[in-house]
Each structure stands twice: as C-alpha cells, then as structure tokens.
Design an enzyme around this catalytic site. Sequence first.
Site, PDB file in Angstrom:
ATOM      1  CD1 TRP A 112       0.305  -1.101   3.203  1.00 52.49           C
ATOM      2  CD2 TRP A 112       0.499   1.129   3.159  1.00 52.49           C
ATOM      3  NE1 TRP A 112       1.105  -0.729   4.246  1.00 52.49           N
ATOM      4  CE2 TRP A 112       1.234   0.647   4.242  1.00 52.49           C
ATOM      5  CE3 TRP A 112       0.464   2.510   2.936  1.00 52.49           C
ATOM      6  CZ2 TRP A 112       1.937   1.476   5.102  1.00 52.49           C
ATOM      7  CZ3 TRP A 112       1.167   3.341   3.787  1.00 52.49           C
ATOM      8  CH2 TRP A 112       1.883   2.815   4.854  1.00 52.49           C
ATOM      9  CG  ASN A 113       5.071   1.367   1.122  1.00 52.36           C
ATOM     10  OD1 ASN A 113       4.838   0.469   0.324  1.00 52.36           O
ATOM     11  ND2 ASN A 113       6.288   1.737   1.415  1.00 52.36           N
TER      12      ASN A 113
ATOM     13  CE  LYS B  26      -3.214  -8.713  -3.789  1.00 50.92           C
ATOM     14  NZ  LYS B  26      -3.876  -7.639  -3.008  1.00 50.92           N
TER      15      LYS B  26
ATOM     16  N   GLY C 208       6.633  -6.225  -1.101  1.00 50.98           N
ATOM     17  CA  GLY C 208       5.872  -6.357   0.139  1.00 50.98           C
ATOM     18  C   GLY C 208       6.774  -6.909   1.223  1.00 50.98           C
ATOM     19  N   GLY C 209       6.171  -7.530   2.208  1.00 50.57           N
ATOM     20  CA  GLY C 209       6.935  -8.024   3.350  1.00 50.57           C
ATOM     21  C   GLY C 209       7.513  -9.422   3.105  1.00 50.57           C
TER      22      GLY C 209
ATOM     23  CD  GLU D 284      13.093  -4.641  -5.303  1.00 55.05           C
ATOM     24  OE1 GLU D 284      13.494  -4.168  -4.229  1.00 55.05           O
ATOM     25  OE2 GLU D 284      13.826  -4.780  -6.283  1.00 55.05           O
ATOM     26  CG  LEU D 285      11.182  -9.356  -0.081  1.00 57.85           C
ATOM     27  CD1 LEU D 285      11.597 -10.689   0.485  1.00 57.85           C
ATOM     28  CD2 LEU D 285       9.751  -9.384  -0.578  1.00 57.85           C
TER      29      LEU D 285
ATOM     30  CB  CYS E  35      10.963  -0.675   1.668  1.00 56.77           C
ATOM     31  SG  CYS E  35      11.280   0.301   0.203  1.00 56.77           S
TER      32      CYS E  35
ATOM     33  CD  GLU F 106       9.983  -3.351   6.940  1.00 53.60           C
ATOM     34  OE1 GLU F 106       9.380  -4.429   6.814  1.00 53.60           O
ATOM     35  OE2 GLU F 106      10.281  -2.617   5.981  1.00 53.60           O
TER      36      GLU F 106
HETATM   37  P1  NAD Z   1       2.326  -7.205   2.485  1.00 52.73           P
HETATM   38  O1  NAD Z   1       3.452  -8.140   2.233  1.00 52.73           O
HETATM   39  O2  NAD Z   1       1.424  -7.468   3.627  1.00 52.73           O
HETATM   40  O3  NAD Z   1       1.367  -7.108   1.194  1.00 52.73           O
HETATM   41  C1  NAD Z   1       1.873  -6.815  -0.081  1.00 52.73           C
HETATM   42  C2  NAD Z   1       0.909  -7.334  -1.137  1.00 52.73           C
HETATM   43  O4  NAD Z   1       0.906  -8.773  -1.116  1.00 52.73           O
HETATM   44  C3  NAD Z   1      -0.555  -6.914  -0.922  1.00 52.73           C
HETATM   45  O5  NAD Z   1      -1.114  -6.569  -2.177  1.00 52.73           O
HETATM   46  C4  NAD Z   1      -1.195  -8.181  -0.373  1.00 52.73           C
HETATM   47  O6  NAD Z   1      -2.568  -8.291  -0.623  1.00 52.73           O
HETATM   48  C5  NAD Z   1      -0.426  -9.256  -1.124  1.00 52.73           C
HETATM   49  N1  NAD Z   1      -0.485 -10.589  -0.496  1.00 52.73           N
HETATM   50  C6  NAD Z   1      -0.645 -10.894   0.803  1.00 52.73           C
HETATM   51  N2  NAD Z   1      -0.643 -12.238   0.981  1.00 52.73           N
HETATM   52  C7  NAD Z   1      -0.473 -12.794  -0.242  1.00 52.73           C
HETATM   53  C8  NAD Z   1      -0.386 -14.140  -0.722  1.00 52.73           C
HETATM   54  N3  NAD Z   1      -0.470 -15.177   0.095  1.00 52.73           N
HETATM   55  N4  NAD Z   1      -0.200 -14.342  -2.045  1.00 52.73           N
HETATM   56  C9  NAD Z   1      -0.101 -13.302  -2.896  1.00 52.73           C
HETATM   57  N5  NAD Z   1      -0.200 -12.004  -2.497  1.00 52.73           N
HETATM   58  C10 NAD Z   1      -0.372 -11.742  -1.192  1.00 52.73           C
HETATM   59  O7  NAD Z   1       2.997  -5.752   2.615  1.00 52.73           O
HETATM   60  P2  NAD Z   1       2.345  -4.383   3.115  1.00 52.73           P
HETATM   61  O8  NAD Z   1       2.082  -4.444   4.568  1.00 52.73           O
HETATM   62  O9  NAD Z   1       1.250  -3.950   2.207  1.00 52.73           O
HETATM   63  O10 NAD Z   1       3.597  -3.404   2.834  1.00 52.73           O
HETATM   64  C11 NAD Z   1       4.650  -3.268   3.694  1.00 52.73           C
HETATM   65  C12 NAD Z   1       5.842  -4.129   3.334  1.00 52.73           C
HETATM   66  O11 NAD Z   1       6.286  -3.865   1.998  1.00 52.73           O
HETATM   67  C13 NAD Z   1       7.040  -3.796   4.208  1.00 52.73           C
HETATM   68  O12 NAD Z   1       7.709  -4.954   4.621  1.00 52.73           O
HETATM   69  C14 NAD Z   1       7.915  -2.958   3.298  1.00 52.73           C
HETATM   70  O13 NAD Z   1       9.263  -2.899   3.673  1.00 52.73           O
HETATM   71  C15 NAD Z   1       7.704  -3.626   1.997  1.00 52.73           C
HETATM   72  N6  NAD Z   1       8.120  -2.741   0.901  1.00 52.73           N
HETATM   73  C16 NAD Z   1       9.255  -3.041   0.186  1.00 52.73           C
HETATM   74  C17 NAD Z   1       9.689  -2.190  -0.821  1.00 52.73           C
HETATM   75  C18 NAD Z   1      10.908  -2.483  -1.661  1.00 52.73           C
HETATM   76  O14 NAD Z   1      10.990  -1.967  -2.760  1.00 52.73           O
HETATM   77  N7  NAD Z   1      11.840  -3.272  -1.228  1.00 52.73           N
HETATM   78  C19 NAD Z   1       8.959  -1.033  -1.098  1.00 52.73           C
HETATM   79  C20 NAD Z   1       7.813  -0.754  -0.351  1.00 52.73           C
HETATM   80  C21 NAD Z   1       7.410  -1.628   0.635  1.00 52.73           C
END
Ligand code: NAD
Length: 491
Positions: free
Chosen positions: A151-152, A175, A228-229, A250-251, A284, A383
């Site tokens: 979302w961020n 998505k 994401g995470g 990209e985590l 991130c 984090e």
């Molecule tokens: P999240 O991992 O909870 O969700 C990210 C996405 O994954 C969402 O769209 C979610 O619906 C989807 N998702 C969740 N479970 C899934 C599954 N089982 N299968 C497929 N898709 C699934 O992350 P968040 O809380 O929205 O965002 C924060 C995280 O993102 C932090 O850890 C942050 O550091 C990371 N982030 C990384 C970068 C980077 O470029 N390295 C940039 C921004 C954010």
Amino acid sequence: MKHYQMYIDGEWCDAADGAKLESINPATGEVWATAAIAGETEVNRAVAAASRALNKGPWAEMNATQRGKLLHRLGDLIAQNSQMLGEIETIDSGKLARETRAQTGYVADYYYYFAGLADKIQGATLPIDKPDMHVYTKRVPIGVVAAVVPWNAQMFLTATKLGPALAAGNTVVLKASEMAPAPMFEFARIVDEAGFPAGVVNVITGYGEPCGRLLTSHADVARVAFTGGPETARHIVRNTAENFAVVSLELGGKSPILVFDDADIEGAVNGIIAGNFGATGQSCVAGSRVFIQSGIRKQVLEKLVERAGQICIGDPLADDTQVGPLCTREQLEHISESVDDAVREGAKLLIGGRRPEGFDSGWYYSPTILDCPHQDIRTVREEMFGPVLSALSFDTEEEAIEMANNSDFGLGSGVFTSNVARALRVSDAIHSGIVWVNTYRVISPIAPFGGFKNSGPGRESGIDTIYDYTRTKTVWINISSEPMANPFTMR
Ligand code: NAD
C-alpha cells in the site's frame, strides 16, 4: 460514498458475487470508499484477458517503437493527473500529499525511461562453433505478469513493474493493495485513456488469500513481480511452485545509517530525519538503525530530539504537514507495542513513544527516538514501518560495519563522513543493495533498486530490469546447401 470497480479486459466491473471491501481514511479512521474485490472468477477473467491480449490482436501486433509511444503517452497523462492521483493516494493511505503529489509527478519519468528502452531490446548473432549454422537470439516477452504491490507507494511501485513489463511487450494483471486500492483504480482510468488495448493492463484488488494466491499461482501467469513483506514473499514463492513463474521480490529493510565523527553534522541530521520520519517512517528504506560514533553521540542525539520535537504532525492533505498518520490501526498498535517492548528491554525513550496530543482519531503516532544500549532490542531488530528511530553508538569503523551488517535485511544504508577513503571502504563493506553517502532516500529510474539477504532477490529500475521481463529465444538455421544429414551416419 465513492465506489471503485475493477478494470478487466478494458471494462469496469464488480465481483460476480458482489464482494467488496471498505477503504478507511487513516487520518480520520473512517470509511471513505468501497472497492470491488476479486474472487476466483475475476482472477481467471483477468488472466484470460491478459493472455488473449498477449497472443492476438493490436498489442501482439504492435512494434516496440509503438509500445514506447504508448508508454510515453501514459507518462504524460500521469504527469497531467499527478495532483489528483497524489490526493487520492493520500486520502486512502495517509501518506502525505506533498510526498504523493511529488512522487506521482516523478513516476511519469519512470514510464518515459522505460518507453525509451522499448525499442532498444536486442538479441544477438552468435559466433557459433558449428559449421553451416546461423544462430541468433531474440528477446521475447515472458508472458502474463502478475504485479503485486503493497500500500505504501503504489503509484511508484507499479511504475517500476509495469514500465519494463509493458515496454518488453508483456501484459499485466495488477493486484492493488487491499489496504489502499483507490489510487490504482484511478490509474486504471488513465491507462484506459492512454489507449492501451483491452486486456493489456488489468487492475484488480483483493486480500492475499484467496486473491493474491490465486493470481500468483495461476497456470497462465509466467512472471510475478512482488513488493511487500518477507512473510508474504514466502507465500509467493510457494505459490509459484504451481506455475514455475519467474519471480522478483522487493522486500522490507532495517537499514543502518552510520555517522562518523568527521561528518557534517547538519547534513547527517537531515539524512537521519529524512530516513526515519520522511513518509512517516513507512518506507522500505527507512534508516531506522542509526549508529553514531561515540565522540559526537550526545551532540547528534540532542539535535535529533530538537528536530523531532519541531515536526509538524497533522492532516496528510495539508501542505505544511511533515508527519501524518500510519496506514492502519494494526500498524499503530504494532508500533506502540514495539516501542513499549524496547523500553522494557533497556532502551531510553528520548522523545515520542505515544499518540501526539490532540489526535484522538486517526492512526497517529509521534516521531520517536530511542537511545538503545545494545542491538538485542525489538526496535533495533525488526522492521518498524513507522516513525521510530533506534540510536546506537560505536567507537571504531570496524565496529560500525559489524553492527550495520548484523541484520537479516540488506536493502539500503547511509554513511555520513567527510573522509572519501572511508566512504569507499565502508560502502564496499556494507551488505546492502544501495548505499547512500552523505545523502539518503534518493531514487531514480536510472539507478537499480533492490536488496541483499531478506530484503529479497530482485532489482527494479535501471537498464537491466528490461531484460528481467524478457526471455531469450534461440534460432538455429542450417545455411548449408546440402539437406540435413542422416543422424545415424557418422561423419
Ligand atoms: P504485504 O506483504 O502485507 O502485502 C503486499 C501485497 O501482497 C498486498 O497486495 C497483499 O494483498 C499481497 N499478499 C498478501 N498475501 C499474499 C499471498 N499469500 N499471495 C499473494 N499475495 C499476497 O505488505 P504491506 O504491509 O502492504 O507493505 C509493507 C511491506 O512492503 C514492508 O515490509 C515494506 O518494507 C515492503 N516494501 C518493500 C519495498 C521495496 O521496494 N523493497 C517497497 C515498499 C514496501
């Protein structure tokens, strides 16, 4: 109340079963919009539309230069709509409007960059070691790309995926995050206006389970681009055991900022403030482990506390706001509990550590600085994704490097020093994908972005990314004047 529909095969639709989610404005804690969420039917429809567009019709027939022109037009429309897009992102995610508007304006440059690369994807003629053979490679699209974003910074994280994916001729199912999907549906409107053929870009939202799982494990998805995470990433990797999709991850991060006693203190303090309180710490690359050399520790901490105390907290839509709300109530609770744990584990709270006064609604948390006597403290290890800075001190360069590398993550890092040789030594020694020296949190479409260790295998931006969305096809042509020889006759 505003309602957002999904964008599948060039058309707007609700879920067949009518499922929808409520999107909350983090500044008020109130529902401001609803969005249709995709179940199995919609995921299948979106992937089928992307497969059709990939293999047949105007997109499949378009040459690379034409694709580049279309991407350029998308960039223009994003630039023209950056105020509106930024505002919607702010209302939905709580991220400051001054950041979302500026970031969205800059997102256009990402599309321009990849638009320019579209017709520079080249194959090779190989100096082959066989007689009478002409062998060449082509770089072809991988196929249907599932882009899954957090979302961020959705406009930005979408650009780093869709830019190269579309430039290389793939089609996409995006998505959007279920926590703040609105900006991505506004983006879909702009994709539509830009004139992309139906099915080339499809935008859906839904929860990780089942929507994210169904999409990333779908048999017709060939490439998954995820941000994401780390825990979600583990699910994604398991999901792609079903379709063997090529995955980029990209985590998160727990980036260190090292301040040496020869550093320009004002510059270092600005870097630390940007790294911890910019984007309300929900970044991130937040530089949330700050290591200060012992001789300047007191001076730097005093300045940081003074600056943190002056931060203007408020409505994320207001131009003078410097720190806004967190995205969700869960995130607020997580930050709050983590800071309480850190204090129990021996950290000294220098400022913050609570909801700011006068902010009883919305998910607000004060900029927080913890003086940490050792690294075995929750806010140093995990984090945070919020405005929480953990400060530690060191005596020697070796000690600083060892402490900086003592993390499961390796996304960004900062080094503040006026000694060029030290800057080079430390940059080499730090285990992170990005090192900022005497600056912090700068990005560009031209510079690769990505991490080491649990920050994930994947690079976005930069010239090489385009190849991550292609695969090679090798063509062997017999150029002998003779027909192919009998394979059972040895020559
Ligand atoms: P999240 O991992 O909870 O969700 C990210 C996405 O994954 C969402 O769209 C979610 O619906 C989807 N998702 C969740 N479970 C899934 C599954 N089982 N299968 C497929 N898709 C699934 O992350 P968040 O809380 O929205 O965002 C924060 C995280 O993102 C932090 O850890 C942050 O550091 C990371 N982030 C990384 C970068 C980077 O470029 N390295 C940039 C921004 C954010």
